[in-house]
Design a protein around this motif. Structure first.
Motif, PDB file in Angstrom:
ATOM      1  N   ARG A  93       0.788  -0.720  -0.212  1.00 25.69           N
ATOM      2  CA  ARG A  93      -0.268   0.281   0.413  1.00 25.69           C
ATOM      3  C   ARG A  93       0.788   1.679   0.075  1.00 25.69           C
ATOM      4  O   ARG A  93       1.720   1.472   0.547  1.00 25.69           O
ATOM      5  CB  ARG A  93      -0.753   0.142   1.380  1.00 25.69           C
ATOM      6  N   ASN A  94       0.097   2.333  -0.643  1.00 23.44           N
ATOM      7  CA  ASN A  94       1.325   3.225  -0.672  1.00 23.44           C
ATOM      8  C   ASN A  94      -0.308   5.512  -0.376  1.00 23.44           C
ATOM      9  O   ASN A  94      -0.864   4.826  -0.412  1.00 23.44           O
ATOM     10  CB  ASN A  94       1.030   3.754  -1.835  1.00 23.44           C
ATOM     11  N   TYR A  95       0.247   5.078   1.249  1.00 22.19           N
ATOM     12  CA  TYR A  95      -0.968   6.016   1.986  1.00 22.19           C
ATOM     13  C   TYR A  95      -0.613   7.535   1.416  1.00 22.19           C
ATOM     14  O   TYR A  95      -1.694   7.883   2.048  1.00 22.19           O
ATOM     15  CB  TYR A  95      -0.269   5.789   2.636  1.00 22.19           C
ATOM     16  N   THR A  96       0.247   7.719   0.928  1.00 22.65           N
ATOM     17  CA  THR A  96       0.040   9.486   0.078  1.00 22.65           C
ATOM     18  C   THR A  96       0.659   9.425  -1.788  1.00 22.65           C
ATOM     19  O   THR A  96       1.158   8.616  -1.800  1.00 22.65           O
ATOM     20  CB  THR A  96       1.150  10.437   1.098  1.00 22.65           C
ATOM     21  N   TYR A  97       0.384  10.390  -1.977  1.00 21.81           N
ATOM     22  CA  TYR A  97       0.570  10.402  -2.795  1.00 21.81           C
ATOM     23  C   TYR A  97       2.288  10.508  -3.516  1.00 21.81           C
ATOM     24  O   TYR A  97       2.700  10.303  -3.940  1.00 21.81           O
ATOM     25  CB  TYR A  97       0.455  11.837  -3.147  1.00 21.81           C
ATOM     26  N   MET A  98       2.975  11.235  -2.279  1.00 25.49           N
ATOM     27  CA  MET A  98       4.515  10.931  -2.241  1.00 25.49           C
ATOM     28  C   MET A  98       4.848   9.899  -2.138  1.00 25.49           C
ATOM     29  O   MET A  98       5.842   9.581  -2.603  1.00 25.49           O
ATOM     30  CB  MET A  98       4.984  12.134  -1.113  1.00 25.49           C
TER      31      MET A  98
ATOM     32  N   LYS B 110      12.321  12.441  -8.393  1.00 27.08           N
ATOM     33  CA  LYS B 110      11.402  13.506  -9.008  1.00 27.08           C
ATOM     34  C   LYS B 110      10.370  13.320  -6.934  1.00 27.08           C
ATOM     35  O   LYS B 110       9.466  13.997  -7.218  1.00 27.08           O
ATOM     36  CB  LYS B 110      10.219  12.234  -9.812  1.00 27.08           C
ATOM     37  N   VAL B 111      10.674  12.586  -6.278  1.00 25.63           N
ATOM     38  CA  VAL B 111      10.588  12.570  -5.502  1.00 25.63           C
ATOM     39  C   VAL B 111      10.481  14.161  -4.712  1.00 25.63           C
ATOM     40  O   VAL B 111       9.646  14.461  -3.761  1.00 25.63           O
ATOM     41  CB  VAL B 111      10.969  11.390  -4.291  1.00 25.63           C
ATOM     42  N   VAL B 112      11.452  14.340  -4.389  1.00 21.60           N
ATOM     43  CA  VAL B 112      11.605  15.887  -3.999  1.00 21.60           C
ATOM     44  C   VAL B 112      11.083  16.932  -4.499  1.00 21.60           C
ATOM     45  O   VAL B 112      10.467  17.353  -4.342  1.00 21.60           O
ATOM     46  CB  VAL B 112      12.942  15.979  -4.513  1.00 21.60           C
ATOM     47  N   LEU B 113      10.956  17.074  -5.950  1.00 25.20           N
ATOM     48  CA  LEU B 113       9.828  17.288  -7.141  1.00 25.20           C
ATOM     49  C   LEU B 113       8.296  18.149  -6.776  1.00 25.20           C
ATOM     50  O   LEU B 113       8.419  18.672  -6.562  1.00 25.20           O
ATOM     51  CB  LEU B 113      10.543  17.696  -8.236  1.00 25.20           C
ATOM     52  N   CYS B 114       8.166  16.629  -6.247  1.00 23.34           N
ATOM     53  CA  CYS B 114       6.275  16.089  -5.620  1.00 23.34           C
ATOM     54  C   CYS B 114       6.425  17.117  -4.623  1.00 23.34           C
ATOM     55  O   CYS B 114       5.275  16.935  -4.244  1.00 23.34           O
ATOM     56  CB  CYS B 114       6.262  14.982  -5.674  1.00 23.34           C
ATOM     57  N   GLY B 115       7.793  16.078  -3.331  1.00 21.22           N
ATOM     58  CA  GLY B 115       7.146  17.059  -2.145  1.00 21.22           C
ATOM     59  C   GLY B 115       7.219  19.155  -2.063  1.00 21.22           C
ATOM     60  O   GLY B 115       6.887  19.320  -1.769  1.00 21.22           O
ATOM     61  N   LEU B 116       8.054  19.614  -3.628  1.00 18.81           N
ATOM     62  CA  LEU B 116       7.844  20.648  -3.574  1.00 18.81           C
ATOM     63  C   LEU B 116       7.041  21.250  -4.087  1.00 18.81           C
ATOM     64  O   LEU B 116       6.732  22.232  -3.063  1.00 18.81           O
ATOM     65  CB  LEU B 116       9.126  21.166  -3.921  1.00 18.81           C
ATOM     66  N   ALA B 117       5.864  20.467  -4.815  1.00 22.17           N
ATOM     67  CA  ALA B 117       5.127  21.291  -5.591  1.00 22.17           C
ATOM     68  C   ALA B 117       3.928  20.827  -4.515  1.00 22.17           C
ATOM     69  O   ALA B 117       2.793  21.474  -4.363  1.00 22.17           O
ATOM     70  CB  ALA B 117       4.535  20.402  -6.883  1.00 22.17           C
TER      71      ALA B 117
ATOM     72  N   GLY C  49       3.929  23.478  -2.001  1.00 19.07           N
ATOM     73  CA  GLY C  49       3.957  24.762  -2.899  1.00 19.07           C
ATOM     74  C   GLY C  49       2.643  25.047  -2.585  1.00 19.07           C
ATOM     75  O   GLY C  49       2.112  25.964  -2.470  1.00 19.07           O
ATOM     76  N   ASN C  50       1.522  23.721  -3.547  1.00 21.69           N
ATOM     77  CA  ASN C  50       0.517  23.909  -3.711  1.00 21.69           C
ATOM     78  C   ASN C  50      -0.383  23.978  -2.425  1.00 21.69           C
ATOM     79  O   ASN C  50      -1.563  25.149  -1.633  1.00 21.69           O
ATOM     80  CB  ASN C  50      -0.100  22.631  -4.231  1.00 21.69           C
ATOM     81  N   LEU C  51       0.271  23.268  -0.784  1.00 27.10           N
ATOM     82  CA  LEU C  51      -0.479  23.883   0.326  1.00 27.10           C
ATOM     83  C   LEU C  51      -0.690  25.533   0.722  1.00 27.10           C
ATOM     84  O   LEU C  51      -1.238  25.581   1.324  1.00 27.10           O
ATOM     85  CB  LEU C  51       0.230  22.996   1.365  1.00 27.10           C
ATOM     86  N   VAL C  52       0.724  25.696   0.750  1.00 27.24           N
ATOM     87  CA  VAL C  52       0.325  27.271   0.793  1.00 27.24           C
ATOM     88  C   VAL C  52      -0.360  28.052   0.064  1.00 27.24           C
ATOM     89  O   VAL C  52      -0.389  28.548   0.673  1.00 27.24           O
ATOM     90  CB  VAL C  52       2.004  27.665   0.737  1.00 27.24           C
ATOM     91  N   GLY C  53      -0.082  27.897  -1.371  1.00 23.80           N
ATOM     92  CA  GLY C  53      -0.945  28.666  -1.621  1.00 23.80           C
ATOM     93  C   GLY C  53      -2.927  28.145  -1.613  1.00 23.80           C
ATOM     94  O   GLY C  53      -3.578  29.316  -1.073  1.00 23.80           O
TER      95      GLY C  53
END
Length: 350
Positions: free
Chosen positions: A103-108, A119-126, A129-133
């Motif tokens: 199972r994968n519990y999160t999008y990351m 790509k995991v780092v880029l996903c985390g940044l995205a 960043g989306n969370l802040v917005g």
């Protein structure tokens, strides 16, 4: 021999499928967590709650920018895009096999399992960043709704021509203080009534906006101008404004369907889906039910709102005062928006 028996005993104790005596744990799933009990109905309800938000109130304005031809077509296009991406993500919940895999519990977790590396780092940044917005957007929207309650009472008391200017900043501070207090409650996001309350608030203010729009259309409400292509260059807007507002309207519609990024979290939620039948198959059906329901509701709100206000549709017909009366109903709808966003903020930060 004794050492071998001790190893076997330790293995039995550490296996999530068994108890200390070696009996099957009927209350736990294959990952050692409490057995999931959700069905197609509960999953569909979670999706509808996640998709329908305050973005529905701007759809009349978005349709006004695009017109009768492109407006509903863009809504349908984004519904198909959202459903397609949802089916892909549903298969990513388990990996490498979509039915029996881990199972994968999160999008990351999904990105880590399928792509890995940078790509995991880029996903985390995205995601952050989306969370802040999103949290900034929640704060601003909630404060606007709080201000709208005071302005509604001011208009009712002093007349619709009164300016009734009220600053948003004190209400942003109030919203922030509420979030600080709620953030101290452990496992606040796991409270079962939170999703129920959010769903009730969503449907309440959306239904009020839709009902008032229908009443305005049925009652006449003055002549409004609608066109196949939306706001007219040289009459309503300049050419530059037409281009800018067209892209802004498409963005508003896309934001209204912002659901795919939380699909994995919904699918992994303890009360969303049980293991049998396979989660990915049920989640695909739930996505179809949920997105079809919300699309019907969106088209109804957007098109009826456009019919009620025409090319002069406000950006938000509850806080933008497309309606002034009954003022108490407008107040109630805006309170519902604020309550919904208070809960949504907490859900998003968890």
């Amino acid at each position: 021999m004794a050492r071998e028996m001790q190893k076997n005993s330790m293995f039995i104790e550490q296996t999530p499928e068994t108890t200390d005596n070696g009996y099957i744990r009927k209350n736990f799933d294959d990952d050692g967590r409490i057995k999931r009990s959700g069905t197609l109905i509960t999953a569909s309800a979670h999706i509808i709650t996640a998709v329908i938000g305050s973005g529905v109130l701007s759809l009349a304005w978005a349709i006004a920018q695009l017109g009768w031809a492109a407006g509903p077509a863009v809504l349908m296009a984004f519904s198909f895009i959202t459903y397609f991406t949802s089916t892909l993500l549903a298969d990513c919940y388990r990996s490498p096999d979509p039915i029996t895999g881990r199972r994968n519990y999160t999008y990351m977790d999904v990105v880590r399992a399928n792509l890995g590396g940078v790509k995991v780092v880029l996903c985390g940044l995205a995601q952050y960043g989306n969370l802040v917005g999103v949290t900034i957007g929640y704060t601003i929207t909630a404060s606007i709704s709080m201000v709208a309650v005071k302005r509604s009472n001011c208009f009712h008391k002093n007349g619709h021509d009164e300016k009734c200017y009220i600053s948003n900043y004190p209400f942003m501070i109030v919203f922030a203080c509420i979030q600080i207090i709620l953030s101290q409650i452990p496992n606040f996001h796991k409270l079962s009534w939170l999703s129920i309350l959010a769903a009730i608030m969503s449907f309440a203010y959306s239904s009020i906006g839709l009902g008032l729009s229908i009443a305005k259309v049925v009652g006449g409400g003055g002549h409004v101008r609608t066109t196949l292509t939306g706001v007219t260059v040289g009459v309503d807007v300049t050419a530059a404004e037409k281009v800018w507002k067209t892209f802004q309207a498409i963005g508003d519609i896309a934001f209204a369907y912002a659901f795919s990024t939380v699909l994995i979290e919904i699918q992994a939620s303890p009360d969303t889906l049980k293991s049998s039948p396979p989660e990915n198959k049920v989640m695909k059906k739930a996505s179809l039910v949920g997105i079809s329901t919300t699309t019907f509701f969106y088209v109804l709100c957007g098109c009826v709102g456009y019919a009620a206000f025409g090319n002069k549709a406000p950006g938000n017909f509850l806080t933008g005062f497309g309606f002034y009366e009954p003022f108490w109903l407008i107040d109630f709808a805006n309170v519902c928006i604020a309550i919904h966003l208070i809960g949504a903020y907490q859900e998003s930060i968890y």
